[in-house]
Design an enzyme around this catalytic site. Structure first.
Site, PDB file in Angstrom:
ATOM      1  N   ASP A 133      48.510  36.997  15.475  1.00 29.43           N
ATOM      2  CA  ASP A 133      49.052  38.255  15.990  1.00 29.43           C
ATOM      3  C   ASP A 133      49.830  38.025  17.270  1.00 29.43           C
ATOM      4  O   ASP A 133      50.577  38.892  17.700  1.00 29.43           O
ATOM      5  CB  ASP A 133      47.930  39.260  16.243  1.00 29.43           C
ATOM      6  N   ARG A 169      32.672  31.276  27.716  1.00 35.86           N
ATOM      7  CA  ARG A 169      32.702  30.382  28.887  1.00 35.86           C
ATOM      8  C   ARG A 169      31.293  29.952  29.279  1.00 35.86           C
ATOM      9  O   ARG A 169      31.063  28.798  29.623  1.00 35.86           O
ATOM     10  CB  ARG A 169      33.380  31.096  30.053  1.00 35.86           C
ATOM     11  N   GLY A 181      33.551  37.986  24.058  1.00 35.97           N
ATOM     12  CA  GLY A 181      33.381  39.166  24.901  1.00 35.97           C
ATOM     13  C   GLY A 181      33.247  40.389  24.019  1.00 35.97           C
ATOM     14  O   GLY A 181      32.805  40.309  22.868  1.00 35.97           O
ATOM     15  N   HIS A 235      52.155  41.079  17.437  1.00 30.28           N
ATOM     16  CA  HIS A 235      51.334  41.545  18.562  1.00 30.28           C
ATOM     17  C   HIS A 235      51.011  43.035  18.429  1.00 30.28           C
ATOM     18  O   HIS A 235      51.355  43.851  19.283  1.00 30.28           O
ATOM     19  CB  HIS A 235      52.032  41.266  19.895  1.00 30.28           C
ATOM     20  N   ILE A 279      35.545  42.142  22.538  1.00 27.91           N
ATOM     21  CA  ILE A 279      36.367  42.072  21.330  1.00 27.91           C
ATOM     22  C   ILE A 279      35.756  41.114  20.322  1.00 27.91           C
ATOM     23  O   ILE A 279      35.711  41.390  19.117  1.00 27.91           O
ATOM     24  CB  ILE A 279      37.814  41.694  21.688  1.00 27.91           C
ATOM     25  N   ARG A 321      45.908  35.467  23.070  1.00 21.04           N
ATOM     26  CA  ARG A 321      47.244  35.384  23.654  1.00 21.04           C
ATOM     27  C   ARG A 321      47.918  34.156  23.077  1.00 21.04           C
ATOM     28  O   ARG A 321      47.261  33.144  22.783  1.00 21.04           O
ATOM     29  CB  ARG A 321      47.182  35.279  25.185  1.00 21.04           C
TER      30      ARG A 321
END
Length: 316
Positions: free
Chosen positions: A251, A169, A146, A275, A148, A228
């Site tokens: 991260d 995706r 995307g 993070h 990022i 994540r």
């Protein structure tokens, strides 16, 4: 428009907010700044736990927009079922690309060039020389292409990487080349020296980097996670790290934050940052610009940016 807007940044610190709404400051305090039922536009506090972020949603019976200040929306999803139909959920596309792209590059360079080893050697007063891998000439795979992912590639290109492969995706073509669908991951993983995860967290990506995914990575490859924590199966990653077959720069982790005794802290070949992909000096100026633009659009009844979903709408 007189309906309330809840902001996690003091309204007086945001120049250019449109007139009309009543602006309320709430950044997760125990007491709400007003009746949640009067809130029409809720900006979710940034970098706060999910239970705190969703706490007022059950009482926001007249809310029309929920705006996150993060690229991900997983922290507010548990509260969406409490909202009336027609509420637009918007993310912060455009806010975190620069900071997250920087950190992804920093983690890659630090891991390859052995910066953590140099810091430890400095503490010991030891001159630690030797050859280290370079980023130049490496094959890189970005999983989650995307905005990022695009920002990460923008920062990789000047470092003379051999190739960047892109996965998202859905298959598509960009100015830089093809974006492969997730179904092609098994064939792409063995070719990559560096695998970067920048996907959203959803049911299709939870545990994506599991035992099979990791086993397909080539010996000596580096896994970088700026997505994540739950996108990676921590148990499977630990097995690979402890065997010394791959390395990792993370991260985000699962669980998060890591407890002091968690084995991931001491696993060989891993670099962990807590993070910090988003919270930098670049955050506030971009977040404020996004909020001013979104609220002007809202007040003027213009289409909002970054609408991820609308509650009650069909997903077919």
């Amino acid at each position: 428009m007189t309906a309330d807007v809840w902001l996690p940044i003091p309204p007086g610190e945001i120049e250019g907010l449109p007139e009309g709404p009543e602006y309320r400051f709430w950044n997760g305090a125990e007491d709400f700044p007003a009746d949640p039922a009067d809130c029409a536009f809720y900006v979710v506090p940034y970098m706060k736990p999910s239970p705190l972020c969703v706490r007022p949603l059950g009482r926001m019976s007249n809310v029309r927009v929920v705006q996150t200040l993060s690229a991900g929306i997983d922290h507010v999803e548990p509260g969406l079922g409490h909202l009336p139909a027609g509420v637009r959920l918007c993310n912060a596309r455009g806010v975190h690309e620069a900071s997250t792209g920087e950190l992804a590059l920093a983690l890659i360079l630090a891991s390859l060039r052995g910066i953590p080893d140099f810091v430890r050697a400095q503490d010991r007063g030891e001159w630690l020389g030797g050859f280290r891998p370079a980023l130049a000439d490496k094959n890189v795979l970005i999983v989650g292409y995307g905005s990022i992912g695009e920002a990460i590639e923008d920062r990789l290109v000047p470092f003379e990487v051999a190739r960047v492969a892109r996965v998202a995706r859905s298959e598509r073509t960009t100015a830089r080349g093809p974006v492969h669908p997730l179904t092609q991951l098994p064939a792409l993983l063995p070719e990559a020296d560096i695998v970067i995860l920048s996907t959203p967290l959803n049911e299709s990506t939870r545990g994506l980097a599991g035992a099979d995914f990791l086993s397909r990575m080539k010996d000596g490859a580096l896994l970088v996670n700026v997505a994540r924590g739950p996108v990676v199966d921590t148990k499977a990653l630990l097995a690979e790290l402890e065997g010394g077959r791959i390395t990792a720069a993370l991260d985000v982790t699962d669980p998060e934050p890591l407890a002091r005794e968690h084995p991931l802290w001491r696993a060989p070949g891993v670099l962990i940052s807590p993070h910090v992909g988003g919270p930098t000096s670049a955050f506030l100026p971009r977040a404020k610009r996004l909020l001013v633009d979104q609220l002007r659009r809202y007040v003027n009844r213009e289409p909002l940016r970054n609408v991820i979903l609308t509650t009650g709408a069909s997903t077919d």
